[in-house]
Design a protein around this motif. Structure first.
Motif, PDB file in Angstrom:
ATOM      1  N   SER A 226       0.660  -1.510   0.333  1.00 30.99           N
ATOM      2  CA  SER A 226       0.039   0.274   0.514  1.00 30.99           C
ATOM      3  C   SER A 226       0.621   1.160   0.021  1.00 30.99           C
ATOM      4  CB  SER A 226      -0.988  -0.281   1.207  1.00 30.99           C
ATOM      5  OG  SER A 226      -1.290  -1.022   0.729  1.00 30.99           O
ATOM      6  N   ALA A 227       2.022   1.547   0.652  1.00 28.32           N
ATOM      7  CA  ALA A 227       2.886   2.409   0.702  1.00 28.32           C
ATOM      8  C   ALA A 227       3.588   2.466  -1.186  1.00 28.32           C
ATOM      9  CB  ALA A 227       3.734   2.029   1.301  1.00 28.32           C
ATOM     10  N   GLY A 228       4.236   1.576  -1.855  1.00 25.53           N
ATOM     11  CA  GLY A 228       3.954   1.446  -3.160  1.00 25.53           C
ATOM     12  C   GLY A 228       4.631   0.858  -3.299  1.00 25.53           C
ATOM     13  N   ASN A 229       5.264   0.147  -4.925  1.00 27.16           N
ATOM     14  CA  ASN A 229       5.325  -1.243  -5.224  1.00 27.16           C
ATOM     15  C   ASN A 229       6.939  -1.407  -4.531  1.00 27.16           C
ATOM     16  OD1 ASN A 229       2.999  -1.371  -6.803  1.00 27.16           O
ATOM     17  ND2 ASN A 229       3.735  -0.204  -8.308  1.00 27.16           N
ATOM     18  N   ASP A 230       8.102  -0.127  -4.655  1.00 23.86           N
ATOM     19  CA  ASP A 230       9.109  -0.470  -4.162  1.00 23.86           C
ATOM     20  C   ASP A 230       9.374  -1.122  -2.656  1.00 23.86           C
ATOM     21  OD1 ASP A 230       9.811  -0.431  -7.054  1.00 23.86           O
ATOM     22  OD2 ASP A 230      10.028   1.900  -6.867  1.00 23.86           O
ATOM     23  N   ILE A 231       9.448  -1.973  -2.164  1.00 26.60           N
ATOM     24  CA  ILE A 231       9.483  -1.920  -0.917  1.00 26.60           C
ATOM     25  C   ILE A 231      11.242  -2.875  -0.334  1.00 26.60           C
ATOM     26  CG2 ILE A 231       8.675  -3.752   1.092  1.00 26.60           C
ATOM     27  CD1 ILE A 231       6.474  -4.610  -0.925  1.00 26.60           C
ATOM     28  N   THR A 232      11.218  -1.923   0.257  1.00 25.97           N
ATOM     29  CA  THR A 232      13.056  -1.710   1.421  1.00 25.97           C
ATOM     30  C   THR A 232      13.023  -2.380   3.058  1.00 25.97           C
ATOM     31  OG1 THR A 232      12.801  -0.157   1.419  1.00 25.97           O
ATOM     32  CG2 THR A 232      13.904  -0.489  -0.301  1.00 25.97           C
ATOM     33  N   GLU A 233      13.654  -2.391   3.417  1.00 25.94           N
ATOM     34  CA  GLU A 233      13.817  -2.268   4.849  1.00 25.94           C
ATOM     35  C   GLU A 233      13.337  -1.429   5.633  1.00 25.94           C
ATOM     36  OE1 GLU A 233      17.505  -4.993   6.616  1.00 25.94           O
ATOM     37  OE2 GLU A 233      17.948  -4.460   4.661  1.00 25.94           O
ATOM     38  N   GLU A 234      13.470   0.073   5.452  1.00 18.54           N
ATOM     39  CA  GLU A 234      13.180   0.822   5.721  1.00 18.54           C
ATOM     40  C   GLU A 234      11.308   1.021   5.229  1.00 18.54           C
ATOM     41  OE1 GLU A 234      15.325   1.224   3.372  1.00 18.54           O
ATOM     42  OE2 GLU A 234      16.757   1.503   4.849  1.00 18.54           O
ATOM     43  N   THR A 235      11.200   0.486   4.258  1.00 15.08           N
ATOM     44  CA  THR A 235       9.514   0.859   4.513  1.00 15.08           C
ATOM     45  C   THR A 235       8.618  -0.730   4.959  1.00 15.08           C
ATOM     46  OG1 THR A 235       9.827   0.527   1.753  1.00 15.08           O
ATOM     47  CG2 THR A 235       7.614   0.115   2.897  1.00 15.08           C
ATOM     48  N   VAL A 236       9.346  -1.351   5.578  1.00 18.49           N
ATOM     49  CA  VAL A 236       8.566  -2.990   6.412  1.00 18.49           C
ATOM     50  C   VAL A 236       9.063  -2.058   7.913  1.00 18.49           C
ATOM     51  CG1 VAL A 236       9.127  -5.195   7.062  1.00 18.49           C
ATOM     52  CG2 VAL A 236       9.670  -4.474   4.839  1.00 18.49           C
ATOM     53  N   GLU A 237      10.148  -1.218   7.753  1.00 21.69           N
ATOM     54  CA  GLU A 237      10.429  -0.766   9.610  1.00 21.69           C
ATOM     55  C   GLU A 237       9.483   0.306   9.958  1.00 21.69           C
ATOM     56  OE1 GLU A 237      14.270   0.388   9.363  1.00 21.69           O
ATOM     57  OE2 GLU A 237      15.392  -1.544   9.495  1.00 21.69           O
ATOM     58  N   LYS A 238       9.154   1.131   8.777  1.00 27.21           N
ATOM     59  CA  LYS A 238       7.799   2.056   8.400  1.00 27.21           C
ATOM     60  C   LYS A 238       6.348   1.496   9.282  1.00 27.21           C
ATOM     61  CE  LYS A 238      10.311   5.884   6.733  1.00 27.21           C
ATOM     62  NZ  LYS A 238      10.243   7.170   5.488  1.00 27.21           N
ATOM     63  N   VAL A 239       6.311   0.196   8.599  1.00 29.96           N
ATOM     64  CA  VAL A 239       4.696   0.311   8.270  1.00 29.96           C
ATOM     65  C   VAL A 239       4.452  -0.310   9.359  1.00 29.96           C
ATOM     66  CG1 VAL A 239       3.536  -1.494   7.186  1.00 29.96           C
ATOM     67  CG2 VAL A 239       4.658   0.501   5.733  1.00 29.96           C
ATOM     68  N   CYS A 240       5.699  -0.796   9.849  1.00 28.41           N
ATOM     69  CA  CYS A 240       5.213  -2.574  11.910  1.00 28.41           C
ATOM     70  C   CYS A 240       5.349  -1.664  12.232  1.00 28.41           C
ATOM     71  CB  CYS A 240       6.072  -3.780  11.253  1.00 28.41           C
ATOM     72  SG  CYS A 240       5.466  -4.917   9.562  1.00 28.41           S
ATOM     73  N   GLY A 241       6.409  -0.258  12.527  1.00 27.44           N
ATOM     74  CA  GLY A 241       6.745   0.520  13.343  1.00 27.44           C
ATOM     75  C   GLY A 241       7.608  -0.380  14.868  1.00 27.44           C
ATOM     76  N   MET A 242       8.345  -0.685  13.500  1.00 28.00           N
ATOM     77  CA  MET A 242       9.326  -1.010  14.368  1.00 28.00           C
ATOM     78  C   MET A 242      10.720   0.193  14.501  1.00 28.00           C
ATOM     79  SD  MET A 242      10.307  -4.248  11.605  1.00 28.00           S
ATOM     80  CE  MET A 242       9.085  -5.541  11.700  1.00 28.00           C
ATOM     81  N   ALA A 243      11.177  -0.335  15.229  1.00 21.90           N
ATOM     82  CA  ALA A 243      12.789   0.712  15.276  1.00 21.90           C
ATOM     83  C   ALA A 243      13.963   0.891  15.081  1.00 21.90           C
ATOM     84  CB  ALA A 243      13.778   0.444  16.904  1.00 21.90           C
ATOM     85  N   GLY A 244      14.411  -0.177  13.655  1.00 19.67           N
ATOM     86  CA  GLY A 244      15.182  -0.389  12.893  1.00 19.67           C
ATOM     87  C   GLY A 244      16.297  -0.960  13.147  1.00 19.67           C
ATOM     88  N   GLY A 245      17.451  -1.727  12.434  1.00 21.53           N
ATOM     89  CA  GLY A 245      18.630  -1.868  12.807  1.00 21.53           C
ATOM     90  C   GLY A 245      19.692  -1.268  13.089  1.00 21.53           C
ATOM     91  N   GLU A 246      19.537   0.325  12.539  1.00 22.22           N
ATOM     92  CA  GLU A 246      20.910   1.079  13.263  1.00 22.22           C
ATOM     93  C   GLU A 246      20.398   1.792  14.657  1.00 22.22           C
ATOM     94  OE1 GLU A 246      23.512   1.845  11.597  1.00 22.22           O
ATOM     95  OE2 GLU A 246      22.861   0.773   9.886  1.00 22.22           O
TER      96      GLU A 246
END
Length: 533
Positions: A226-246
């Motif tokens: 739903s956020a776009g056709n290009d899905i990256t790690e940042e997209t997954v982190e934003k959608v799932c509300g994750m803190a992120g690896g960094e």
């Protein structure tokens, strides 16, 4: 046509389409190809692993007019009627909303009727553990000896709630969590069919978030699409509300360096960015779990789901960690996760970070072991042996005073005077490092702000089993020598928290040069101290 969710659109239609449950699908195909279908099946396992999908495939397969090696053909009249939702001989029942004994009695009455257009009438009872005890008892006889044209398929995520009498009447199949690499493969397949561009890291992150459930993985992919056709790690982190690896790496480094302020400020930034604190604690637990695996599993095939770049970063971080520190962190985080079910999640997360950064504030076994390790490594100054003190000639019947007589601060020895140097060394007085005394004052401030104010600009020294305090405030003696032992206890407990040793307290008075001591005045001071305590 209305939009259909990906997990429904790509639901398996044959046993061969089911991913990650080959130990079950192969058995069922062999049974059906030999015509040995039993009257009751029990499918159990975690959510999203294929229980309901396999139940529907089994219902189609037993009624298929032209089965192919145990799989339904999907072409015959029976298969097409099931696919179109027109077959009335396959009944799905949600036990969560039909859990009463009356619902089961009605089911028991309908079992006697023959199927209208199929070989078998199949009853799929989902979440069967929600049935009441009376409902289970009403189902027992029918489940044990059903009519020849009836097959029951029970599905549950909590098999331990089923009575033993139900378990013994069913053929049980345990669905396991799907392996992350198989979930990644399925995600890439679905993304390709849907025209989505997904990176390997994003697919691995979705697989890790799904925790072995294919339905959860496809739901996350649907959300990312739903956020776009290009899905990256940042997209997954934003959608799932994750803190992120960094952020996790940065937070772990703060804990390793005991930088409490930086850790709490980072947690505040994450909170302001709408990161759920319970999810943060869960992600941090998984991060430390990965560090534990890297420290203990030496083979190349480590059970860690991540990209090659993240694995390299984890390996670098694990080199600086001791396995005992990792285990303690996991224990603290697991305990915090249990307490987060109720109460202020943000506050609980901050308390947890505080305990991780400053183990001396925690009284659990792991924290005590950490403090002992610091003592062994010399990170905390240990008091000199009490045996170095001259023996006291006090009567055994009299209680030892809380405060010893004042011990003068030794003057810096003259390098040309060997006798003076030897005398000062023998006194055995050592100053408490400024950093540790400041930490003691910080702890005292939280327990007794009054005594903390009185001890402002003070210093401390250690002689044997005594902690001697040099405070410029004249109120120090009156507060400490009073009848209220709370002030003394506050200092003793704070010193024990930081130094790991329980000391007796005493005042400290610097020696004055070129003054002859008055024996009578010294005796009067001693008597005064003894009378006070």
């Amino acid at each position: 046509m209305a939009y259909q969710a990906l997990y429904r659109k790509y639901r398996p239609k044959t046993f061969s389409d089911v991913v990650g449950q080959e130990h079950i699908t192969n058995t069922l195909k062999n049974e059906l190809s030999k015509g040995k279908a039993v009257h009751a099946y029990l499918f159990t396992g975690t959510r999203g692993t294929g229980k309901t999908s396999c139940a529907k495939i089994l219902a189609k397969a037993v009624n298929c007019l032209s089965p192919e090696n145990g799989d339904p053909c999907l072409k015959c009249e029976s298969c097409l009627s099931v696919e179109n939702g027109e077959n009335t001989d396959i009944v799905e029942i949600d036990a969560a909303s039909n859990n009463s004994v009356d619902s089961i009695r009605e089911l028991r009455d309908r079992v006697a009727f023959a199927p209208s257009s199929s070989k078998y009438r199949v009853y799929i009872i989902d979440e069967v553990h929600m049935l009441t005890i009376s409902a289970f008892n009403a189902l027992l006889k029918t489940l044990e000896e059903p009519p020849e044209h009836v097959i029951f398929i029970l599905a549950t995520t909590e098999v331990h709630k089923l009575p033993a009498t139900i378990l013994s009447r069913c053929q049980r199949f345990d669905f396991k969590r799907i392996e992350p690499d198989k979930i990644c493969g399925r995600i890439k397949y679905v993304a390709s069919n849907e025209g989505l561009n997904i990176t390997d890291g994003a697919a691995a992150l979705i697989a890790a978030a799904a925790d072995g459930g294919m339905r959860d993985a496809l739901s996350v992919l649907d959300l990312c699409a739903s956020a776009g056709n290009d899905i990256t790690e940042e997209t997954v982190e934003k959608v799932c509300g994750m803190a992120g690896g960094e952020y996790l790496n940065e937070l772990t480094d703060c804990i390793k360096k005991h930088d409490t302020e930086a850790a709490l400020m980072l947690a505040d930034r994450l909170y302001n960015n709408s990161v759920d604190m319970q999810r943060l604690i869960g992600e941090l637990t998984s991060h430390y779990r990965d560090l534990m695996i890297i420290k203990t599993v030496k083979s190349g095939n480590k059970p860690i789901v991540c990209s090659a770049a993240k694995l390299k970063k984890l390996e670098e971080q694990a080199e600086d960690y001791d396995i005992r520190d990792i285990m303690r962190a996991i224990s603290v985080l697991q305990a915090a996760a249990g307490r987060m079910q109720s109460g202020n999640r943000r506050c609980e997360a901050e308390l947890t970070l505080l305990k991780l950064c400053e183990p001396q504030l925690s009284g659990d076994i792991a924290s005590l072991e950490k403090r002992v390790t610091l003592l062994e490594q010399g990170a905390v100054r240990r008091p000199q042996a009490a045996a170095a003190e001259p023996e006291k000639t006090e009567p055994e019947t009299s209680a030892e005073p809380e405060y010893d007589d004042e011990i003068p601060l030794p003057e810096p020895p003259d390098v040309s005077d060997n006798t003076a140097a030897a005398q000062n060394t023998a006194e055995g007085v050592s100053a408490v490092p400024e950093a540790q005394w400041s930490e003691i004052m910080r702890v005292v401030k939280t327990t007794c702000p009054l005594i903390h104010g009185v001890l402002n600009n003070s210093r401390a020294y250690i002689k044997g089993q005594y902690l001697l305090i040099d405070a410029p405030n004249s109120q120090f003696r009156s507060l400490i020598n009073g009848n209220n032992g709370y002030y003394k206890d506050s200092i003793r407990k704070a010193a024990h928290t930081v130094l790991g040793v329980t000391y007796k307290l005493g005042p400290y008075k610097a020696a004055q040069k070129n003054e002859e001591s008055d024996p009578l005045a010294a005796l009067a001071d001693k008597l005064k101290n003894f009378e006070i305590n």
